[in-house]
Design an enzyme around this catalytic site. Structure first.
Site, PDB file in Angstrom:
ATOM      1  N   HIS A 294       0.853  -1.187   0.000  1.00 10.05           N
ATOM      2  CA  HIS A 294       0.000   0.000   0.000  1.00 10.05           C
ATOM      3  C   HIS A 294       0.893   1.243   0.000  1.00 10.05           C
ATOM      4  O   HIS A 294       1.716   1.414   0.904  1.00 10.05           O
ATOM      5  CB  HIS A 294      -0.903   0.014   1.240  1.00 10.05           C
ATOM      6  N   PHE A 469       3.580   0.288   5.074  1.00 10.02           N
ATOM      7  CA  PHE A 469       4.136  -0.835   5.840  1.00 10.02           C
ATOM      8  C   PHE A 469       3.414  -2.164   5.642  1.00 10.02           C
ATOM      9  O   PHE A 469       3.325  -2.957   6.562  1.00 10.02           O
ATOM     10  CB  PHE A 469       4.200  -0.493   7.338  1.00 10.02           C
ATOM     11  N   HIS A 470       2.939  -2.433   4.414  1.00  8.55           N
ATOM     12  CA  HIS A 470       2.183  -3.667   4.173  1.00  8.55           C
ATOM     13  C   HIS A 470       2.742  -4.504   3.016  1.00  8.55           C
ATOM     14  O   HIS A 470       1.966  -5.014   2.208  1.00  8.55           O
ATOM     15  CB  HIS A 470       0.715  -3.338   3.892  1.00  8.55           C
ATOM     16  N   PRO A 471       4.057  -4.674   2.874  1.00 10.97           N
ATOM     17  CA  PRO A 471       4.555  -5.535   1.793  1.00 10.97           C
ATOM     18  C   PRO A 471       4.031  -6.960   1.945  1.00 10.97           C
ATOM     19  O   PRO A 471       3.993  -7.509   3.048  1.00 10.97           O
ATOM     20  CB  PRO A 471       6.071  -5.471   1.934  1.00 10.97           C
TER      21      PRO A 471
END
Length: 551
Positions: A294, A469-471
């Site tokens: 994101h 922070f959503h890999p």
């Protein structure tokens, strides 16, 4: 200490702590949890607003950077990841969000039976203790707290009212499967403290004789006998060790380091491994592909009244008042964290059947997440596209397990992502210009009134956009017929026995929201799958033994 256990869990993050608890709770199996980082003793981990203190902390944060991204003006984007017990759940923004019903139904439709919304809902209910009370989609009595923000803030109230004026429903529960609306987030806090998975799951299990937890233990490779994983190599305090698994090795190192470890161990795209001289144990071209994240776009406004967290943090009196309120009552800004205002909306209403954009509204402002606050009264409208079409990669650069991999997100490379992100910025401006929000906004500090056209907005997004922070997605779950699938629907690595992956990397597509709670759910379900398979293997062995003796 024994160098052979039943289960090895690599990574004590959002998934690893759950699995360490669940796989050891019946006392039948021995479990070793390996964490590369230190114990979670740093005080700011446990204070909700400590997010700002851990964002750049070299001991508890990996502090990764992406490769220069040509879509982002060749910038290297900072990617913080947790490096301590609790992993990223120990340093994240505390947001308690599951995603949409359609996210999980889409996983099932891609050939992953058992991962539809109705399949996952019992695990979402099992993991949580929700202060809204039990309901058809809510649970109580679980390890992880879903805590409502009980103190209203005039800025957040104005943000909510502006969203309602734009036609969004008021929401108190964003986790029923239908997110559309505006309101206050729920947080993973408990009595004013952060509720990481290390606190919720690992701490209650630490005294079990069959659970061993090793910190400062960096896993460097997986051991194989033929096509079966039988253990790992790890380094602790400069000394190499070998740990063997009677049953399974379970990777929970996250969407960056699980594929890195697979590739270092000979599982991945054969051309990449051969180029670096890594012996190919099993060629799986999807390892490290399908990277999704994101992209966060932060619009910053100067506020007309001194009611922001910036104002409280700028003076010693304000800081002292905040500190005392937390010390005496476990309340106030220190107990809430950064983001309070939630909005899920459709920035592209004619194209999106469900919300395509998420807001994190904050009562402070800074140049970047976790940075120093501005010297004025400020607030932040952070927007992100929920289901990006852009895809990136994670590839090892060398055979050195201590060298971070190449991370190329390819943000905004898809045309849909560019259109949706521009539309999200325009939607944020509509919110800011809608009463009662409009009366509280003095000026748009960034991007500023001179940025108006689509091209100007897109350039702003490329110049200032950052991860939220959503890999995810780099060890994709899917059937063997899918050329990019890495694990099957039971999270077992295709073509390899005794090896699973349980973390964000197995998501075939990114969920519509924050990833911590979905990963906890996945780990709860994975624990049941692992125990079912163990019982099946034991049964088969019990049946086979007398038959072999008779023969």
């Amino acid at each position: 200490m024994s160098q052979t256990v039943d289960y090895i869990v690599v990574g004590a993050g959002s998934a690893g702590c759950v699995l360490a608890n669940r796989l050891s709770e019946d006392g039948r199996h021995s479990v070793c949890l390996l964490e590369a980082g230190p114990p979670d003793r740093y005080p700011w981990i446990h204070i909700p607003i400590g997010y700002g203190k851990t964002m750049f902390h070299k001991q508890v944060n990996w502090g990764f950077y992406t490769d220069p991204d040509p879509n982002m003006l060749n910038r290297r984007i900072y990617w913080p990841r947790g490096r301590t017990l609790g992993g990223s759940s120990a340093i994240n923004g505390l947001i308690y969000v599951r995603g949409q019903r359609e996210d999980y139904d889409h996983w099932a439709a891609l050939g992953n039976p058992g991962w539809g919304w109705d399949d996952c809902l019992p695990y979402f209910r099992k993991l949580e203790h929700n202060d809204l009370g039990a309901g058809p989609t809510r649970g109580t009595g679980g390890p992880l707290n879903a805590t409502s923000i009980d103190r209203r803030h005039p800025l957040v109230d104005a943000f909510v009212a502006a969203g309602q004026a734009l036609g969004l429903p008021r929401q108190t529960d964003f986790n029923s499967g239908d997110q559309e609306g505006v309101g206050y987030y729920q947080l993973t806090t408990r009595n004013g403290w952060r509720c990481s998975t290390a606190v919720a799951y690992l701490r209650p299990a630490r005294r079990r004789a069959n659970l061993r937890v090793e910190t400062d233990a960096h896993t460097t490779g997986i051991l194989f006998e033929g096509k079966r994983a039988v253990g790992v190599r790890y380094t602790q305090h400069g000394q190499p060790y070998i740990l063997r698994a009677r049953r399974e090795v379970i990777l929970c190192a996250g969407a960056l380091q699980s594929p890195q470890l697979l590739q270092l161990s000979g599982i991945g795209p054969a051309p990449l491994l051969q180029e670096l001289g890594v012996p190919v144990v099993h060629a799986l071209p999807g390892v490290g592909e399908n990277l999704q994240d994101h992209l966060q776009i932060r619009l910053i406004y100067e506020v007309a009244k001194p009611i922001t967290t910036n104002d409280q943090l700028r003076t010693l009196t304000g800081k002292a008042r905040m500190g005392l309120e937390w010390l005496l009552l476990r309340k106030g800004p220190l107990a809430i964290g950064i983001n309070q205002g939630a909005m899920f909306c459709r920035a592209l209403p004619h194209e999106s059947a469900t919300p395509d954009t998420q807001f994190h509204f904050s009562t402070l402002s800074a140049d970047m997440a976790g940075g120093m606050v501005h010297p004025f009264s400020g607030c932040t409208y952070s927007v992100c596209q929920l289901r990006p079409a852009s895809r990136g990669t994670v590839h090892i650069r060398s055979t050195d397990p201590f060298e971070p991999p190449s991370m190329q997100p390819n943000y905004l490379s898809a045309e849909l992502d560019r259109r949706c992100t521009i539309a999200a910025v325009r939607y944020a401006r509509r919110v800011a210009q809608t009463e009662p929000m409009r009366a509280l906004m003095r000026r748009e500090f960034r991007p500023g009134d001179d940025v108006r056209s689509d091209d100007e907005i897109l350039h702003f997004c490329r110049e200032y956009g950052a991860t939220i922070f959503h890999p995810s997605g780099t060890a994709k779950m899917g059937p063997a017929a899918d050329p990019l699938a890495v694990v099957d629907a039971r999270l077992r690595v295709h073509g390899i026995g005794g090896l699973r992956v349980v973390d964000c990397s197995v998501m075939p597509t990114l969920v519509s929201g924050n990833t911590n709670v979905p990963v906890v759910m996945m780990a709860e379900r994975a624990a049941d799958l692992i125990r079912e398979d163990a019982r099946r293997e034991t049964h088969h062995a019990d049946v086979a033994a007398p038959m072999a003796a008779a023969a």
